[in-house]
Design a protein around this motif. Sequence first.
Motif, PDB file in Angstrom:
ATOM      1  N   SER A 275       0.824  -1.210   0.000  1.00 49.82           N
ATOM      2  CA  SER A 275       0.000   0.000   0.000  1.00 49.82           C
ATOM      3  C   SER A 275       0.858   1.260   0.000  1.00 49.82           C
ATOM      4  O   SER A 275       1.824   1.360   0.767  1.00 49.82           O
TER       5      SER A 275
ATOM      6  N   LEU B 146      -9.940   7.361  -1.122  1.00 48.98           N
ATOM      7  CA  LEU B 146     -11.161   6.702  -1.592  1.00 48.98           C
ATOM      8  C   LEU B 146     -12.073   7.682  -2.317  1.00 48.98           C
ATOM      9  O   LEU B 146     -12.721   7.333  -3.311  1.00 48.98           O
TER      10      LEU B 146
ATOM     11  N   ASP C 243     -14.230   1.271  -8.856  1.00 45.83           N
ATOM     12  CA  ASP C 243     -14.378   0.352  -7.734  1.00 45.83           C
ATOM     13  C   ASP C 243     -13.127  -0.495  -7.499  1.00 45.83           C
ATOM     14  O   ASP C 243     -12.792  -0.799  -6.353  1.00 45.83           O
ATOM     15  N   SER C 244     -12.447  -0.884  -8.560  1.00 44.21           N
ATOM     16  CA  SER C 244     -11.267  -1.726  -8.391  1.00 44.21           C
ATOM     17  C   SER C 244     -10.171  -0.983  -7.639  1.00 44.21           C
ATOM     18  O   SER C 244      -9.469  -1.571  -6.808  1.00 44.21           O
ATOM     19  N   THR C 245     -10.024   0.309  -7.909  1.00 44.71           N
ATOM     20  CA  THR C 245      -9.039   1.108  -7.181  1.00 44.71           C
ATOM     21  C   THR C 245      -9.406   1.222  -5.716  1.00 44.71           C
ATOM     22  O   THR C 245      -8.548   1.098  -4.829  1.00 44.71           O
ATOM     23  N   ARG C 246     -10.694   1.451  -5.453  1.00 46.88           N
ATOM     24  CA  ARG C 246     -11.151   1.556  -4.069  1.00 46.88           C
ATOM     25  C   ARG C 246     -10.946   0.240  -3.318  1.00 46.88           C
ATOM     26  O   ARG C 246     -10.507   0.231  -2.159  1.00 46.88           O
ATOM     27  N   LYS C 247     -11.242  -0.882  -3.974  1.00 50.63           N
ATOM     28  CA  LYS C 247     -11.053  -2.185  -3.335  1.00 50.63           C
ATOM     29  C   LYS C 247      -9.580  -2.439  -3.033  1.00 50.63           C
ATOM     30  O   LYS C 247      -9.242  -2.984  -1.982  1.00 50.63           O
ATOM     31  N   ALA C 248      -8.709  -2.040  -3.950  1.00 48.01           N
ATOM     32  CA  ALA C 248      -7.274  -2.226  -3.739  1.00 48.01           C
ATOM     33  C   ALA C 248      -6.774  -1.378  -2.569  1.00 48.01           C
ATOM     34  O   ALA C 248      -5.942  -1.835  -1.766  1.00 48.01           O
TER      35      ALA C 248
ATOM     36  N   ILE D 147      -8.543  -0.353   0.054  1.00 51.98           N
ATOM     37  CA  ILE D 147      -9.067  -0.918   1.299  1.00 51.98           C
ATOM     38  C   ILE D 147      -8.337  -2.206   1.658  1.00 51.98           C
ATOM     39  O   ILE D 147      -7.995  -2.451   2.818  1.00 51.98           O
ATOM     40  N   SER D 148      -8.066  -3.034   0.644  1.00 52.46           N
ATOM     41  CA  SER D 148      -7.364  -4.293   0.878  1.00 52.46           C
ATOM     42  C   SER D 148      -5.948  -4.044   1.405  1.00 52.46           C
ATOM     43  O   SER D 148      -5.501  -4.701   2.352  1.00 52.46           O
TER      44      SER D 148
ATOM     45  N   SER E 213      -6.104  -2.742   4.977  1.00 55.03           N
ATOM     46  CA  SER E 213      -6.424  -3.834   5.894  1.00 55.03           C
ATOM     47  C   SER E 213      -5.208  -4.711   6.157  1.00 55.03           C
ATOM     48  O   SER E 213      -4.936  -5.098   7.299  1.00 55.03           O
TER      49      SER E 213
END
Length: 445
Positions: free
Chosen positions: A107, A387, A393-398, A400-401, A404
């Motif tokens: 990240s 965000l 959405d794929s950027t946002r998911k990456a 967040i992942s 985390s």
Amino acid sequence: MFPVSCKQFIGSPKIVRHLVDRYCTTDRTYQLASVLKGRYVSTGTKDDPQKEKSILYRHLYSRILAGGPITIAEYMREVLTSPSAGYYMNKDVFGTEGDFTTSPEISQLFGEMIAVWSVNEWRKISNQSVQLVELGPGRGTLSKDILRVYHKLGLSSRVSLHLVEVSPTLSDLQAKNLCKTYEEIDNDKCQSYYKHGTTEDGVTVFWYRTIHDVPSGFSIIIAQEFFDAMPIHKFQKTNEGWREILIDIHPESKETEKFRYVLSRSATPNTKFYISEHEPRDHIETSPQTAVIIDYIANFLIGNGGFALIADYGHNGDRTDTFRAFRNHKQQDPLTNPGTADLTADVDFSLLRRIACQNNRLISFGPVTQRHFLKQLGIDTRLIMLLKKASDDSTRKALISGYSMITDEDKMGNCFKFLSLFPSVLKDNLNKWPVAGFQAIHTPE
């Protein structure tokens, strides 16, 4: 590749007979005779040749055969940084296609938080330009993220980047990742650095093989997952006292590239030098090379000004057996197929603090967990900002992942620790304006 003693005595019948007597089994008689005839390959028995084994394995096998069991520190040093076949020396070992990944690779938030922290502490204690020094910079991702934040803050003209890297392959990756232009330096030019370049933002970058070559100057020293790869010695307490754990040839080495642990027959000099008489554990690991580097950092910061940040997985002197290997993101036997997996051991943060704070040289903050450190610096707020700017959405998911993975307690959030070191002359100021991400100053032990 032979030990010097072997090179000197190749061809001497008396020496051959002496060493054959030392290795008295039939298998070792044939193996040793083959080595002493001048062959690099340790050929094994006639019925089971070793010639198909890897170069690094054959080198270690021959070395142990000729000189007896070696320390784990010697084994780690050969496996990780042997010039011809060391694990780090000739390939990219990071990321999903490598054997492990690190927080900066997971990240951008990690590097951004380190950058904000470093600027905050820098501005509190000095108006000087700064040397950003990273030990073991991997692909250069962390330094790149830090420099990007520095550029946004208008600080590019006030920083130079100094990378301590022994791997030719990784230094090339770093140069391609960081620099607009770069060049190798000829050895005959007598420079302390072996490569230098310039980033898109005009920051000069230098590469060194050891921290001792980094020039004097106010510095921010960062070691992220650096000390876990430092060679260690392992010791076991027995009924006869402390014994060092060594590495020897395995009986199954005819079928596979494998070594085994053995105990020294008596106390070794390392046993007497590195173990406290009040040690409560019955199994310990210690890294003299780590102590030497921390000692040098302490003296460097006293003489030049600056501070250090260390991030790694580790403990406070209470763990025992942590030596392990990782290949394809899975743990494996560190004594099998040497050179194909990363070797690592948990960092003893109590050792780092004890060495750094000797004679009231430095003061230390931490260790605190990575989760604690990043959240105190405002990683949650930065995540929300990214965000909102994310285009899909794929950027946002990456995002967040990645967040985390580096902060969750059951992932990297708790097992990784942060420790910072500052010259002790700053103690009153830092009590008044505390170091971000930490809670209290630890006094020297």
